[in-house]
Motif scaffolding. Structure first.
Motif, mmCIF file in Angstrom:
data_model
loop_
_atom_site.group_PDB
_atom_site.id
_atom_site.type_symbol
_atom_site.label_atom_id
_atom_site.label_comp_id
_atom_site.label_asym_id
_atom_site.label_seq_id
_atom_site.Cartn_x
_atom_site.Cartn_y
_atom_site.Cartn_z
ATOM 1 N N TYR A 633 0.960 -0.949 0.063
ATOM 2 C CA TYR A 633 0.141 0.017 -0.082
ATOM 3 C C TYR A 633 0.842 1.436 0.001
ATOM 4 N N ALA A 634 0.379 2.281 -0.388
ATOM 5 C CA ALA A 634 1.177 3.515 -0.723
ATOM 6 C C ALA A 634 0.987 4.509 0.456
ATOM 7 N N ASP A 635 -0.259 4.238 1.218
ATOM 8 C CA ASP A 635 -0.284 5.158 2.437
ATOM 9 C C ASP A 635 -1.335 4.741 3.349
ATOM 10 N N GLY A 636 -1.181 5.053 4.438
ATOM 11 C CA GLY A 636 -1.880 4.418 5.819
ATOM 12 C C GLY A 636 -3.509 4.212 5.471
ATOM 13 N N GLU A 637 -4.142 5.225 4.910
ATOM 14 C CA GLU A 637 -5.336 5.191 4.499
ATOM 15 C C GLU A 637 -5.657 4.067 3.852
ATOM 16 N N ALA A 638 -5.179 3.685 2.705
ATOM 17 C CA ALA A 638 -5.705 2.408 1.943
ATOM 18 C C ALA A 638 -5.029 1.077 2.780
ATOM 19 N N ALA A 639 -3.974 1.092 3.315
ATOM 20 C CA ALA A 639 -3.547 0.109 4.275
ATOM 21 C C ALA A 639 -4.610 -0.089 5.330
ATOM 22 N N LEU A 640 -5.202 0.826 6.065
ATOM 23 C CA LEU A 640 -6.058 0.558 7.231
ATOM 24 C C LEU A 640 -7.385 -0.238 6.700
ATOM 25 N N GLU A 641 -7.607 0.477 5.368
ATOM 26 C CA GLU A 641 -8.704 -0.333 4.627
ATOM 27 C C GLU A 641 -8.484 -1.955 4.512
ATOM 28 N N GLY A 642 -7.458 -1.883 3.988
ATOM 29 C CA GLY A 642 -6.585 -3.449 3.815
ATOM 30 C C GLY A 642 -6.664 -4.360 4.910
ATOM 31 N N VAL A 643 -6.291 -3.808 6.057
ATOM 32 C CA VAL A 643 -6.045 -4.582 7.128
ATOM 33 C C VAL A 643 -7.479 -4.965 7.590
ATOM 34 N N ARG A 644 -8.467 -4.249 7.564
ATOM 35 C CA ARG A 644 -9.793 -4.610 7.706
ATOM 36 C C ARG A 644 -10.315 -5.771 6.863
ATOM 37 N N ARG A 645 -9.823 -5.743 5.595
ATOM 38 C CA ARG A 645 -10.304 -6.753 4.829
ATOM 39 C C ARG A 645 -9.761 -7.947 4.784
ATOM 40 N N ASP A 661 -0.243 9.301 7.785
ATOM 41 C CA ASP A 661 1.079 8.609 8.082
ATOM 42 C C ASP A 661 1.221 7.518 9.122
ATOM 43 N N GLY A 662 2.436 6.941 9.169
ATOM 44 C CA GLY A 662 2.719 5.623 9.803
ATOM 45 C C GLY A 662 2.076 5.670 11.370
ATOM 46 N N PHE A 663 2.310 6.773 11.886
ATOM 47 C CA PHE A 663 1.782 7.093 13.375
ATOM 48 C C PHE A 663 0.353 6.993 13.300
ATOM 49 N N GLY A 664 -0.254 7.808 12.677
ATOM 50 C CA GLY A 664 -1.788 7.748 12.633
ATOM 51 C C GLY A 664 -2.244 6.418 12.077
ATOM 52 N N PHE A 665 -1.618 5.981 11.119
ATOM 53 C CA PHE A 665 -2.135 4.478 10.920
ATOM 54 C C PHE A 665 -2.153 3.564 11.914
ATOM 55 N N VAL A 666 -0.918 3.473 12.563
ATOM 56 C CA VAL A 666 -0.769 2.560 13.843
ATOM 57 C C VAL A 666 -1.733 2.729 14.922
ATOM 58 N N GLY A 693 11.685 5.251 20.159
ATOM 59 C CA GLY A 693 10.669 5.400 21.373
ATOM 60 C C GLY A 693 9.454 5.850 21.076
ATOM 61 N N GLU A 694 9.600 6.840 20.027
ATOM 62 C CA GLU A 694 8.155 7.321 19.341
ATOM 63 C C GLU A 694 7.437 6.507 18.825
ATOM 64 N N GLY A 695 7.987 5.685 18.124
ATOM 65 C CA GLY A 695 7.504 4.460 17.215
ATOM 66 C C GLY A 695 6.770 3.654 18.424
ATOM 67 N N PHE A 696 7.586 3.101 19.411
ATOM 68 C CA PHE A 696 6.652 2.257 20.246
ATOM 69 C C PHE A 696 5.683 2.753 20.969
ATOM 70 N N ALA A 697 5.692 4.248 21.349
ATOM 71 C CA ALA A 697 4.756 5.032 21.979
ATOM 72 C C ALA A 697 3.560 5.102 21.133
ATOM 73 N N HIS A 698 3.720 5.170 19.772
ATOM 74 C CA HIS A 698 2.397 5.095 18.966
ATOM 75 C C HIS A 698 1.951 3.816 18.758
#
Lengths: 1284, 109
Positions: A633-645, A661-666, A693-698
């Motif tokens: 996937y090229a962005d978090g939005e599409a990926a989020l939809e993909g994860v749902r499916r 972005d990655g943080f928003g997606f996670v 740390g920021e990554g883990f925090a998200h």
């Protein structure tokens, strides 16, 4: 040694442990309280309670001296005062706290009122030091026999730990809430000092020593004001800390000596201090100072206290670390400006250095591509290298240009060109790309001359176009070159997402990147537009931007028009590069990721790659696709939809991406309960622990900084996916386990309320095995040499008939299980033991898989077997079989219970029916009878029914009687009267004569007083019935037309009610047409509490009329059912029904001896009856054949008995159907192991089931009743020869 | 008539190995099925036998069992015409049969 103990104290002393012993050995005789024998009983009882209690108890005996007696649990409170305290006056023992408690004790003695003190501070002195200790206790009076208070009983518990714990927790909470808001070290220090401002017992004072950046001793930074002047300036002067002081810190024991003025500051001056290193700042382990905590002199430094101090220190450290980073942040801002200048210089140098190797890289790559030939994978890899090296080169060029312009070293070599033509040339390299992107590229380039540096102009135009493509998803890009008076105006207008107002002023700032992530990519260095502006300025031009969010952006450049004297350069001033790096990069944005799994899911684990860089996506795919199914996937939005499916096993995501972005997606993943467990591996170019740390925090599960090696990535992904697989498997197991437990529990509850075998089987069918319910269930119960099988669920009636009774030795699985006690599991009968083939093959359609378990009684004997049957082959997991085993155990309990109840009922019924054995020898009428014991008492009663054929005649005598009372005495009398009735008919069947005999008999039998009887004699030849009743309810006749009448003639008083009791008139007499029904019954049937007898008669008449067309046996059962009060019969009930034989147009009744040669006899009698109904020949034959098959079965089964019996046929023509019932008194017993017999019987059953539209078989202890129903039109509808 | 009864009329084939046609009438049931089987057995089995049940008005499961045994023991064919009420039961019993004597003859040929 003490005196002999009084008995009441001896045991308490023995149980009282150490204090029990000491109390017992104490020389009380020499004590003012005197010998124990002289103590009052109240006192002694209290002592016994105290000594044996495990709760701390102290007794203060004697109202004035208050001598101490205490138990083992109290000893720790006394400390070194034990054991001297025993028998010592309270004031002497507790001299240190007597001020606090003396008054309370005196008060209790004086008033007799108990006290209650919660968490009272009692500064007990231990080892010469007073200690701050808290107690909760109650003083209650020990009241003597004369009413005065002889002493005080005290139960006490020490609450010091809890009180101090709460107090310290409060301090920590206060500090934490203050520290949260601190932004500087000074703030943090102030917060710590504030704690010491109010005197806190646990923090007499605090001081903070901080070490300067480099070496040297830590210097005093701050301290509680009261002591600030007393403290030395460096930590070394306060305490020589060992080098390896560690996190526990060090204790300063000689505080008073080191700080001489201290004693004058405090009431209880601290004598010790704890020095705790504080860590914080850059590296976590770097000790930057120490926190000095003075210690409460009234408390020892125990683990709790130490823990408190450590927590205090941790908070301070954390605050320093946070504050430090905040301060660093600010300083960094200041340094940035300086750095910026340095960077420009640096960039200039470095960029230059980059160009050479990049050029050397690109050349050979191009050669390699040319030579790679058909190796497409290799070409793809090389193209990636080429593309990205090109991109790097472009970036370096831009940087170089940019830094040159910044440094003012760029020299524009302006030549006069046709700006319209040049621009059009440059722009056209984007036309194919725009085509692919679905964008209209509109060129309106007028031929206008201007003076520009051609290479710079190229950079300007390409940058602007590249931006336009990046932020435009639909619509057009318009490039316009037009004269504008003295100037030339060049504009690039797009219909893209636009730029927000807030971003516009900064757009040309270098490194400024608009805070939107809605473009095709978030890649970019942020220097493009800054460079463009610089370059435009070098052309003596100006640039401005107009934009509206969601409408588009227009960049307009104005340049001075060429002056007349400048020479026009040739048209070929600009040559398009073979691969335009701007175009190559932009075309990457258009490479759509594959957002659908290529293969069917289910095979390999699915891994998502989310990155906006197409090359990175391709690279990850190449690395990962060897082991996993990869979807990109090229962005978090599409990926989020993909994860749902698609629910991937793992998501690998970049941080910087357009849209989401990655943080928003996670964050979105974690916020959705369904997706929250999806593991995420985050990739980022931002290196360093902080961004990890920021990554883990998200919410990322793992974090991998770029650059990374393929091996590293594979290792991380493998570990993560395996962990997920394990977890998933474990969870599935857990889920399955808990579902399984729930199923079994549910099943057990359901089974618990079951009372009958049928219900138990129904419940068993509903028990899901691996989510699947059985088609049918069966229970085989061993009865001597036979097995009686009951079925529930979907099971062909024909099969149920064929296998309802089998020999115990039969080669069928159920019999084997009962014989061996071993469960049998058959997954498919096609593969079963050949031993079962013959029986199983004919049940193939209804039974393919089965599980059978033995059922044992309380003694462990196998008494039955329960089977679960499936109509299709299936497999059983071990867990399924275990579930079935448990379910079967529960079923066994229920079956045992149901069988016991059934047995009890059968014994009661059976005994009565044995007693009342119905003589079925007569063919004068069809006879049926039923006996039902009262619901609440399963016991023999005084009701009887009887049928007595008169030998060599067409007469049949019947009677129903009722002897007063229950139990054996009544049963005995009943038997006597019943026998007398039978005997009486031998000489004379006349009702008057029979009753007369009974009257005489009853008079001689004390228990027969007031017995009632109904007697009737049927003559089949004359179709008449004579009858009489002695105090008995009227017999009821239901005529073939469905009307009914009570037979009210021939009445007399109950037997032996009075002497000379006789019929008041002649016996009753009535003509009975064929198929008439006569009902004799006892009053239990019609009596109902709170209802008149007439109402009972009316109900019975109505019920009987409704049963008019039913066969006699069914009438008995149906009447019992219809007439039953809600809570069952309160009295025994006996019903006898006789139906006269013969035929009417719509009824046919025959009763014949159970002899096979009677089959054609019945057939010949029945054929004309059927013919007269104008039935088609086929139906006549079908009815005759199936009836005779049933009859032959009935005769065969009845023939096992030595007794001469009869079988009967009752037919009724109803509105649109025909019903024939064949009844016998047998049990359809099976011949053991005779498969051939079963096969033959099978032929008959096949015919019955095939020819009749419905076959219903009712089996009772009294016999078997098969009812076949035919639709009258059936034969006409079904063509001849049709196979049903 | 209280006993089931049947009659057999044997018509030998007109040529040597042509099947004999046995016309059966009456009723065959559990009481006389074994007698019937015996009667058929007495017919020489040197030739194929056609048992014509066109005029049989009653045949029960014992009769069907006997016919199955006969078919297993000798070369024989059974004729149950389409109009016979017995036909539905014969289908239920899976008894091989033919609608006409000619059809039976062809089958045996």
């Amino acid at each position: 040694m003490g005196e002999d103990l009084p008995a009441d104290l001896a045991e308490a002393v023995a149980l009282g442990g150490e204090m029990g012993r000491r109390f017992g050995e104490y020389d009380w005789a020499s004590h003012p309280l005197g010998p124990l024998s002289g103590w009052s009983p109240a006192m002694r009882a209290t002592v016994a309670v105290a000594l044996t209690s495990r709760f701390p108890i102290v007794l203060w005996l004697d109202p004035r001296q208050l001598y101490l007696v205490y138990n083992d649990a109290y000893v720790p409170m006394l400390g070194e005062r034990h054991p001297a305290a025993l028998g010592t006056p309270g004031r002497q023992v507790w001299w240190d706290i007597w001020d606090s408690i003396g008054g309370m004790l005196d008060g209790v003695v004086a008033t007799g009122k108990a006290t209650w003190s919660a968490d009272l501070l009692l500064p007990l002195v231990t080892a010469d030091n007073p200690q701050e200790r808290y107690f909760t206790f109650s003083y209650s009076p020990i009241v003597m026999a004369d009413g005065h208070v002889g002493g005080i009983f005290c139960a006490v518990t020490e609450t010091t730990e809890r009180v101090l714990g709460e107090r310290r927790l409060h301090i920590l909470n206060t500090l934490a809430s203050t520290l949260v808001e601190t932004q500087s070290v000074d703030d943090a220090v102030r917060a710590v000092l504030d704690l010491g401002a109010k005197p806190l017992p646990d923090l007499p004072f605090v001081a903070l020593y901080v070490r300067e950046e480099r070496a040297g001793s830590a210097r005093l930074r701050a301290a509680t004001p009261r002591v600030a002047d007393l403290l030395p300036a460096t930590l070394d002067d306060l305490a020589a800390l060992p080098a390896d002081v560690g996190q526990r810190g060090a204790v300063v024991d000689d505080l008073l000596e080191r700080l001489p003025g201290l004693a004058s500051v405090f009431v209880h001056s601290p004598r010790q201090a704890l020095v705790l290193p504080t860590a914080g700042g850059v590296g976590k382990d770097e000790v930057v100072g120490a926190l000095v905590v003075a210690l409460n002199p009234l408390r020892p430094l125990d683990d709790q206290y130490r823990g408190f101090c450590s927590l205090l220190r941790d908070q301070v450290s954390a605050a320093f670390a946070a504050a430090g980073s905040y301060e660093r942040e600010r300083r960094r801002g200041d340094a940035l400006a300086e750095l910026d200048r340095a960077k420009t210089a640096f960039l200039t140098n470095v960029s230059h250095e980059f160009r050479t190797p990049l050029t050397l890289l690109l050349g050979p790559v191009e050669d390699a591509i040319a030579q790679a030939g058909g190796d497409e994978d290799q070409v793809a890899r090389l193209r990636t290298v080429q593309r990205n090296a090109g991109r790097l080169l472009r970036l370096v060029n831009s940087l170089l240009d940019f830094s040159r312009t910044e440094a003012g070293r760029a020299q524009a070599e302006r030549v006069r060109v046709d700006l319209g033509a040049l621009t059009e040339q440059i722009v056209s390299s984007f036309s194919e790309l725009c085509d692919r992107a679905g964008l209209d590229l509109v060129l309106r380039c007028a031929s206008v001359d201007a003076e520009v540096d051609v290479r710079m102009w190229e950079t300007i135009v390409l940058n602007l176009l590249s931006n336009a493509v990046k932020f435009t998803f639909a619509g057009s890009i318009t490039v316009e070159v037009a004269p504008d008076g003295e100037r030339v105006r060049v504009s690039v207008a797009d219909t893209g997402i636009g730029i927000s107002e807030g971003d516009l002023p900064h757009l040309f700032d270098r490194f400024y990147r608009a805070g939107n992530n809605r473009g095709r990519t978030v890649e970019g260095s942020g220097i493009g537009l800054a460079l463009v502006r610089s370059l435009v300025e070098l052309q003596a031009g100006g640039i401005e931007v107009a934009s509206e969010v969601d409408r588009g952006t227009t960049v307009t450049i104005t340049l001075p028009a060429a002056t007349a004297e400048s020479a026009l350069a040739g048209h070929q001033v600009w040559t398009a590069p073979v691969t335009n790096p701007y175009v190559a990069e932009a075309s990457q944005w258009l490479d759509a990721p594959e957002s659908e799994p290529a293969h069917e899911p289910g095979g390999r684990d699915l891994v998502f790659v989310v990155d906006d860089n197409a090359d990175m996506r391709q690279h990850l795919r190449r690395v990962l696709s060897g082991r996993w199914e990869v979807v990109t996937y090229a962005d978090g939005e599409a990926a989020l939809e993909g994860v749902r499916r698609h629910r991937p096993a793992l998501v690998i995501t970049d941080v910087m991406m357009p849209k989401l972005d990655g943080f928003g997606f996670v964050g979105a993943l974690r916020a959705d309960p369904d997706l929250a467990s999806t593991p995420v591996l985050m990739l980022s170019a931002r290196a360093g622990l902080e961004s990890a740390g920021e990554g883990f925090a998200h919410g990322a599960d793992d974090y991998l900084p770029k650059p990374f090696t393929s091996a590293d990535l594979l290792a991380r992904v493998t570990a993560r996916v395996n962990a997920v697989a394990r977890e998933r498997a474990a969870r599935a197991r857990d889920d399955e386990d808990s579902r399984h437990v729930a199923r079994v529990a549910e099943f057990q509850v359901a089974m618990g309320s079951v009372t009958s075998i049928a219900e138990a089987l129904t419940t068993l069918i509903a028990f899901p095995v691996a989510g699947q319910e059985a088609t049918a269930a069966a229970l085989g119960v061993r009865e001597d040499s036979r097995i009686r099988i009951t079925y529930e669920g979907q099971m062909l009636p024909e099969l149920q008939d064929r296998y309802h009774v089998v020999g115990a030795e039969s080669p069928i699985p159920l019999a084997d299980v009962i014989r061996t006690g071993t469960p049998i599991v058959i997954t498919d009968i096609a593969d079963a033991d050949p031993r079962y083939q013959w029986t199983l093959s004919d049940s193939e359609d209804s039974v393919r898989a089965l599980v059978i378990h033995p059922i044992r009684d309380a003694l462990g004997e196998v008494i039955a077997a329960a089977a679960l049957l499936w109509s299709h082959p299936r497999s059983f997991a071990p867990a399924d079989l275990e579930a079935i085993r448990v379910a079967m155990l529960t079923t066994a309990t229920t079956v045992n219970r149901a069988l016991a109840a059934e047995r009890e009922h059968r014994i009661a019924v059976g005994f009565q029916e044995q007693l009342l054995r119905l003589d079925r020898g007569s063919t004068a009428a069809v006879i049926a009878a039923v006996y039902e014991p009262a619901a609440e008492a399963m016991r023999v009663g005084g009701d009887w029914y009887q049928a007595t054929p008169v030998p060599d005649s067409t007469k049949l005598c019947v009677s129903v009687g009722d002897v007063v009372g229950h139990g054996l005495p009544a049963a005995t009398v009943m038997s006597t009267l019943r026998a007398a009735t039978a005997a009486a008919t031998v000489t004379d069947t006349d009702p008057a004569a029979v009753l007369s005999v009974l009257q005489r008999c009853a008079a001689a039998e004390p228990g027969a007083h007031c017995a009632t009887v109904a007697y009737a004699v049927l003559d089949a030849a004359t179709h008449t019935l004579g009858y009489a009743c002695a105090g008995h309810p009227y017999p009821l006749v239901v005529l073939p037309d469905g009307t009914s009448r009570y037979l009210k003639d021939g009445r007399q008083m109950p037997l032996a009610a009075s002497s000379g009791n006789a019929l008041t008139g002649p016996p009753g007499h009535i003509e009975l047409p064929p198929a008439s029904l006569v009902l004799l019954y006892t009053d239990g049937l019609i009596e109902r509490r709170g209802e008149s007898l007439d109402a009972g008669f009316a109900r019975l008449a109505e019920a009987a009329e409704a049963c008019a067309t039913l066969p006699a046996g069914a009438v008995c059962d149906e009447l019992l059912r219809r007439m039953a009060p809600a809570r069952g019969y309160t009295d025994d009930v006996a019903i006898l029904a006789i139906r006269t034989t013969g035929a009417t147009p719509d009824r046919f009744v025959a009763c014949v001896p159970a002899d096979i040669h009677q089959v054609p006899v019945v057939r010949q009698r029945m054929r004309p009856w059927l013919r007269d109904m104008d039935l088609p020949d086929d139906l006549v034959y079908d009815v005759l054949l199936s009836t005779c098959e049933a009859l032959a079965n009935a005769i065969e089964h009845g023939s096992g008995s030595a007794r001469a019996t009869t079988v009967s046929v009752e037919g009724a023509a109803l509105d649109d159907s025909l019903s024939v019932t064949v009844s016998d008194s047998g049990q359809w017993t099976a011949d053991s192991s005779a498969s051939r017999h079963i096969a033959l019987r099978g032929r008959g059953l096949t015919l019955m089931n095939g020819l009749a539209d419905h076959v219903d078989t009712v089996r009772t202890a009294r016999g078997t009743r098969v009812t076949m129903t035919y639709r009258r039109s059936a034969a006409q509808e079904a063509p001849h020869g049709a196979t049903p | 008539m209280t006993e089931a009864g049947y009659t057999l009329t044997v018509t030998p084939g007109d040529v040597d190995d042509a099947p004999a046609v046995v016309a059966v009438t009456g009723e065959i049931d559990i009481t006389n099925a074994s007698d019937f089987a015996g009667s058929v057995e007495e017919i020489p089995s040197t030739r194929p036998t056609i048992l014509d049940f066109s005029d049989v008005r009653y045949l029960d499961s014992a009769g069907f069992a006997a016919l199955s045994d006969i078919l297993a023991a000798r070369k024989a064919a059974i004729v149950i015409p389409v109009s016979s009420p017995v036909r539905r039961a014969a289908a239920l019993m899976s008894l091989p049969h033919h609608a006409t004597v000619d059809a039976a003859r062809d089958a045996l040929a």
